[in-house]
Motif scaffolding. Structure first.
Motif, PDB file in Angstrom:
ATOM      1  N   LEU A  88      -6.736   2.079   6.026  1.00 34.65           N
ATOM      2  CA  LEU A  88      -6.379   1.305   4.651  1.00 34.65           C
ATOM      3  C   LEU A  88      -5.869  -0.348   4.615  1.00 34.65           C
ATOM      4  CD1 LEU A  88      -4.187   4.612   3.338  1.00 34.65           C
ATOM      5  CD2 LEU A  88      -6.581   3.643   2.541  1.00 34.65           C
ATOM      6  N   ARG A  89      -5.183  -0.381   5.605  1.00 34.98           N
ATOM      7  CA  ARG A  89      -4.527  -1.877   5.760  1.00 34.98           C
ATOM      8  C   ARG A  89      -5.668  -2.788   6.123  1.00 34.98           C
ATOM      9  NH1 ARG A  89      -0.049  -3.406   9.448  1.00 34.98           N
ATOM     10  NH2 ARG A  89       0.094  -4.999   7.884  1.00 34.98           N
TER      11      ARG A  89
ATOM     12  N   VAL B 168       2.841  -1.052   4.486  1.00 30.31           N
ATOM     13  CA  VAL B 168       2.422   0.478   4.009  1.00 30.31           C
ATOM     14  C   VAL B 168       3.778   0.892   3.914  1.00 30.31           C
ATOM     15  CG1 VAL B 168       1.363   2.319   4.721  1.00 30.31           C
ATOM     16  CG2 VAL B 168       0.247   0.184   5.171  1.00 30.31           C
TER      17      VAL B 168
ATOM     18  N   ILE C 253       0.885  -1.152  -0.178  1.00 29.65           N
ATOM     19  CA  ILE C 253       0.093  -0.172  -0.040  1.00 29.65           C
ATOM     20  C   ILE C 253       1.004   1.312  -0.134  1.00 29.65           C
ATOM     21  CG2 ILE C 253      -1.841   1.321   1.199  1.00 29.65           C
ATOM     22  CD1 ILE C 253      -2.426  -1.255   2.676  1.00 29.65           C
ATOM     23  N   TYR C 254       0.672   2.053  -0.870  1.00 30.71           N
ATOM     24  CA  TYR C 254       1.641   3.439  -1.166  1.00 30.71           C
ATOM     25  C   TYR C 254       0.874   4.379  -0.855  1.00 30.71           C
ATOM     26  CZ  TYR C 254       4.374  -0.010  -3.916  1.00 30.71           C
ATOM     27  OH  TYR C 254       5.099  -1.115  -4.348  1.00 30.71           O
TER      28      TYR C 254
ATOM     29  N   ALA D 252      -3.512   1.211  -3.573  1.00 35.24           N
ATOM     30  CA  ALA D 252      -2.958  -0.320  -3.264  1.00 35.24           C
ATOM     31  C   ALA D 252      -3.362  -0.909  -4.585  1.00 35.24           C
ATOM     32  CB  ALA D 252      -4.024  -0.870  -2.226  1.00 35.24           C
TER      33      ALA D 252
ATOM     34  N   ASP E   5      -7.025  -1.728  -5.950  1.00 34.98           N
ATOM     35  CA  ASP E   5      -7.544  -0.353  -6.543  1.00 34.98           C
ATOM     36  C   ASP E   5      -7.229  -0.398  -7.822  1.00 34.98           C
ATOM     37  OD1 ASP E   5      -8.700  -0.092  -3.932  1.00 34.98           O
ATOM     38  OD2 ASP E   5      -6.789   1.060  -3.348  1.00 34.98           O
TER      39      ASP E   5
ATOM     40  N   SER F 200      -3.264   7.791  -1.534  1.00 32.24           N
ATOM     41  CA  SER F 200      -3.043   6.287  -1.132  1.00 32.24           C
ATOM     42  C   SER F 200      -3.506   5.570  -2.439  1.00 32.24           C
ATOM     43  CB  SER F 200      -3.944   5.710  -0.023  1.00 32.24           C
ATOM     44  OG  SER F 200      -5.107   5.738  -0.280  1.00 32.24           O
TER      45      SER F 200
ATOM     46  N   VAL G 217      -7.569  -3.310   2.628  1.00 32.06           N
ATOM     47  CA  VAL G 217      -7.111  -4.396   1.891  1.00 32.06           C
ATOM     48  C   VAL G 217      -6.979  -5.809   2.230  1.00 32.06           C
ATOM     49  CG1 VAL G 217      -4.764  -4.769   0.762  1.00 32.06           C
ATOM     50  CG2 VAL G 217      -5.560  -2.396   0.990  1.00 32.06           C
TER      51      VAL G 217
END
Length: 386
Positions: A63-64, A77, A19-20, A36, A40, A34, A67
């Motif tokens: 976010l984690r 991340v 995940i960026y 992923a 995404d 963000s 996902v």
């Protein structure tokens, strides 16, 4: 390993299993972008209040979780932010929470070269994400990540930086006083001399009158500020000498080695260490580029010219090395570097000599780096304890 964001993420097999997150910092809002790749197809964005690092951590945790609910895996991340006014405190908080964080030099990221380039926080956030993904893929020359100094390294630099600012302020006060007196026909008054107060009482204008009362009061107040700056400089120099004394106790410490070279005093030795040599460099090109002394070529077809040094690195280290280069010619005339300068400058004018001194500063920086790291004494250089 257990962290604030759950168990240790499973090893990613490719760049897509992560995940960026980019954090575009400003004085009004933080824009968090963000992406992923595993789940995404578009990047998502959310604004946060300035300084709310707790909300940032909560957003990353959410976010984690999202996902994980879609893939059943805990992806790592990876966060990126630009180096700027916020310093490194956000990066350190993220690292303490077990997250992978990077601080990037914004000028190293490639951008469109249109005549009018669109720039918004949203566009910048997307550019940071793409640069981060390319960096993790191992693409060369994608961007330059900043080496974040430790708390002690960052704090040690404050002494010399504050002293330099105070020296500039001292000069400004002295020039202001001399300018006020010069307008009255007085040109031999030196505010930095110890007799500045007693001489002020005896001054006479160019037409033989005593100083006007309001002018004298203004100069007196300027002297008050000047003397305060002088006292602060003395206090900083005392702290610097105490720090150097502690470092000299270490055998073959870098500061002691630099101070042992003729032409380099305690101020330059400590500044060279705190601004440059405390870092690790793989080769001479890296340290020259860090100081902004690396050449900038311009080659295209039959066009091949030099644009001069890049000036893209540490400005304090660069200006210090140019000062050291001039002093080197005076105190180390028998060294090979001084001979190289004399040979090049023999048939050159004053303007060309300044360019050659910059080249000498680059060579001297590399030579001092080799001397500090590998103990290689500069050819023909004289040491104080030799």
């Amino acid at each position: 390993m257990e962290t604030a964001f759950g168990r240790e993420a499973e090893a990613a097999t490719d760049v897509g299993q992560a995940i960026y997150v980019s954090v575009e910092l400003s004085q009004s809002t933080w824009l968090v972008t963000s992406f992923a790749p595993a789940t995404d197809t578009k990047m998502s964005r959310k604004g946060l209040p300035v300084g709310e690092v707790g909300q940032l951590l909560s957003l990353i945790a959410n976010l984690r979780s999202k996902v994980h609910s879609k893939t059943g895996l805990w992806f790592p991340v990876i966060i990126i932010q630009e180096a700027g006014l916020d310093g490194f405190w956000i990066h350190r908080v993220l690292v303490d929470e077990g997250l992978e964080s990077h601080v990037v030099d914004a000028t190293s990221i490639a951008v469109p070269r249109k005549a009018r380039r669109a720039k918004t926080d949203r566009i910048d956030g997307e550019i940071l994400i793409r640069a981060l993904m390319a960096f993790k893929r191992g693409e060369p020359r994608t961007c330059a990540m900043v080496r974040v100094p430790s708390h002690d390294e960052e704090d040690r630099r404050r002494l010399l930086r504050e002293r330099k600012a105070l020296v500039v302020e001292r000069l400004a006060h002295a020039n202001r006083i001399e300018g006020l007196l010069f307008a009255q026909g007085i040109s031999d008054y030196r505010p930095l001399n110890r007799d500045r107060r007693s001489r002020l009482e005896d001054l006479r204008t160019g037409d033989g009158r005593s100083l006007p009362p309001f002018l004298k009061a203004q100069i007196s107040r300027e002297l008050d500020r000047l003397e305060l700056v002088i006292e602060q400089i003395k206090a900083i120099e005392a702290e610097r000498d105490e720090l150097l004394a502690c470092q000299r106790k270490e055998v073959n410490s870098a500061v002691s080695m630099l101070e042992n070279v003729r032409g380099i005093g305690p101020e330059f030795a400590s500044l060279l260490w705190t601004e440059g040599f405390y870092r690790h460099f793989d080769n001479r090109r890296q340290i020259a580029a860090y100081a902004g002394l690396a050449p900038t070529p311009w080659q295209s077809g039959s066009v091949d010219r030099d644009q001069g040094v890049s000036k893209a690195g540490n400005p304090r280290l660069r200006t210090t090395m140019i000062q050291v280069a001039w002093l080197w010619l005076r105190h180390q005339p028998e060294s090979a570097l001084s001979g190289w300068f004399r040979q090049r400058a023999a048939s050159s004018g004053s303007a060309q000599r300044k360019k050659i001194v910059v080249a000498l500063a680059r060579k001297l920086l590399v030579a001092l780096w080799k001397y500090v790291t590998a103990g290689i004494v500069i050819d023909g250089a004289r040491l104080k304890n030799a």
